[in-house]
Design an enzyme around this catalytic site. Structure first.
Site, PDB file in Angstrom:
ATOM      1  N   ALA A 116       1.256   3.694  -4.102  1.00  0.00           N
ATOM      2  CA  ALA A 116       2.639   3.900  -3.682  1.00  0.00           C
ATOM      3  C   ALA A 116       3.513   2.715  -4.090  1.00  0.00           C
ATOM      4  CB  ALA A 116       2.711   4.095  -2.170  1.00  0.00           C
ATOM      5  N   GLY A 161      -2.725   6.098  -3.839  1.00  0.00           N
ATOM      6  CA  GLY A 161      -2.295   7.375  -4.392  1.00  0.00           C
ATOM      7  C   GLY A 161      -2.764   7.601  -5.814  1.00  0.00           C
ATOM      8  N   GLU A 164      -6.138   8.979  -5.367  1.00  0.00           N
ATOM      9  CA  GLU A 164      -5.996  10.318  -4.789  1.00  0.00           C
ATOM     10  C   GLU A 164      -5.594  11.333  -5.857  1.00  0.00           C
ATOM     11  OE1 GLU A 164      -4.765   9.976  -0.194  1.00  0.00           O
ATOM     12  OE2 GLU A 164      -3.395   8.920  -1.523  1.00  0.00           O
ATOM     13  N   GLU A 184      -5.600   1.684   1.959  1.00  0.00           N
ATOM     14  CA  GLU A 184      -4.525   1.947   2.922  1.00  0.00           C
ATOM     15  C   GLU A 184      -4.768   1.368   4.312  1.00  0.00           C
ATOM     16  OE1 GLU A 184      -3.994   5.194  -0.185  1.00  0.00           O
ATOM     17  OE2 GLU A 184      -5.650   4.116   0.752  1.00  0.00           O
TER      18      GLU A 184
END
Length: 310
Positions: A116, A161, A164, A184
């Site tokens: 992010a 992310g 992910e 995270e």
């Protein structure tokens, strides 16, 4: 504008057999309200992205498409512009009947995607963060259920992310200098774009818990040893290996490839008897095709088949 809504809604309805790809805070909206929201989304998010580019290969590689992440100033961190680019690009690919294989790569040296954009995130309210993460989760779920095989090409960092997104692909190929992780919990949050669900399905519950709870980052070789990636090659050679795999897939019958992916993905979500019934249905889809007859003819004539996806 209504025509644009129809274009958008067709693939979204088609690709929601397991779970809705729409953000969780928009469940069961009234039809008129959903139409308004979708129109508004199209207006706000239809502008071209400066962070994501789509390239269709040609000649013998026709059928292979590449999505390039291009945001070097922040190591491909996912901000609002990149999210819009991913949404629009995945949507375009879902409507492209000529696409057979998708590669997602970075043009930024030594990084796939750093996760992010925390500087942008710092300026958001809690509600805005939730909305952004919901949209990102939806985009990755849309990527996951594309009917064609998808390959993440990882050189350097794939964190948060970024990992992910790679987990939403069917295959992952990395260079040995890759760094992968879901850090995270060190930021007092959890992976929110599918990481807590996709990682354990790939590497197992215990390993996934260790990686997520500690936020530990791993290298390419360790990632391959635990099954997180399919191949780990010399640094700088991941794209070449991914092209090799993509070309191998691209030579096969396109309908067969789509049906094989569907049978595996959807079959794993149901009981064995239902999965075998699904396999039967998918096999039947390949029986009455010109490609199957072409394969038999090519075998008899000792030549390479020329598949058309029909």
């Amino acid at each position: 504008m209504v025509g644009a809504f129809r274009v958008l809604s067709r693939p979204l309805r088609h690709y929601t057999p397991k779970a809705s790809i729409f953000p969780e805070n928009s469940i069961t909206p009234r039809p008129n309200r959903w139409l308004y929201q979708t129109r508004r989304t199209l207006i706000l998010e239809s502008a071209p992205s400066q962070s994501v580019n789509l390239h269709r290969l040609s000649d013998s590689d026709s059928g292979i498409v590449e999505v390039s992440l291009e945001r070097p100033q922040v190591r491909n961190a996912i901000g609002k512009d990149m999210l819009k680019g991913l949404q629009n690009t995945f949507e375009a690919i879902s409507k492209d009947s000529s696409a057979n294989v998708l590669l997602i790569r970075s043009t930024v040296p030594k990084v796939f995607c750093a996760g992010a954009d925390l500087k942008e995130r710092k300026m958001m309210s809690a509600t805005e963060v939730q909305d952004f993460v919901n949209k990102l989760r939806a985009a990755f779920s849309f990527l996951e259920v594309l009917p064609i095989p998808t390959i993440a090409v990882i050189e350097g960092a794939a964190l948060g992310g970024g990992l992910e997104m790679a987990l939403s692909c069917d295959l992952r190929i990395c260079g040995e200098d890759a760094v992968l992780g879901l850090p995270e919990t060190g930021l007092a949050i959890i992976p929110g774009a599918g990481g807590t669900q996709r990682l354990p399905r790939v590497v197992g519950r215990s390993i996934a818990k260790e990686l997520i709870l500690t936020g530990r980052k791993i290298g390419g070789r360790e990632a391959m040893s635990m099954g997180l990636v399919n191949y780990c090659v010399h640094a700088g050679e991941a794209h070449l290996k991914a092209l090799e795999v993509a070309r191998n897939i691209n030579e096969k019958g396109p309908i067969a490839i789509r049906m094989a992916k569907r049978a595996i993905d959807q079959g794993l979500e149901v009981d064995r008897a239902s999965a075998l019934a699904l396999e039967e249905e998918c096999y039947e889809q390949t029986l009455h095709t010109k490609d199957r007859l072409e394969a038999l003819a090519a075998f008899a004539e000792k030549r390479k088949p020329r598949y058309t996806g029909k």
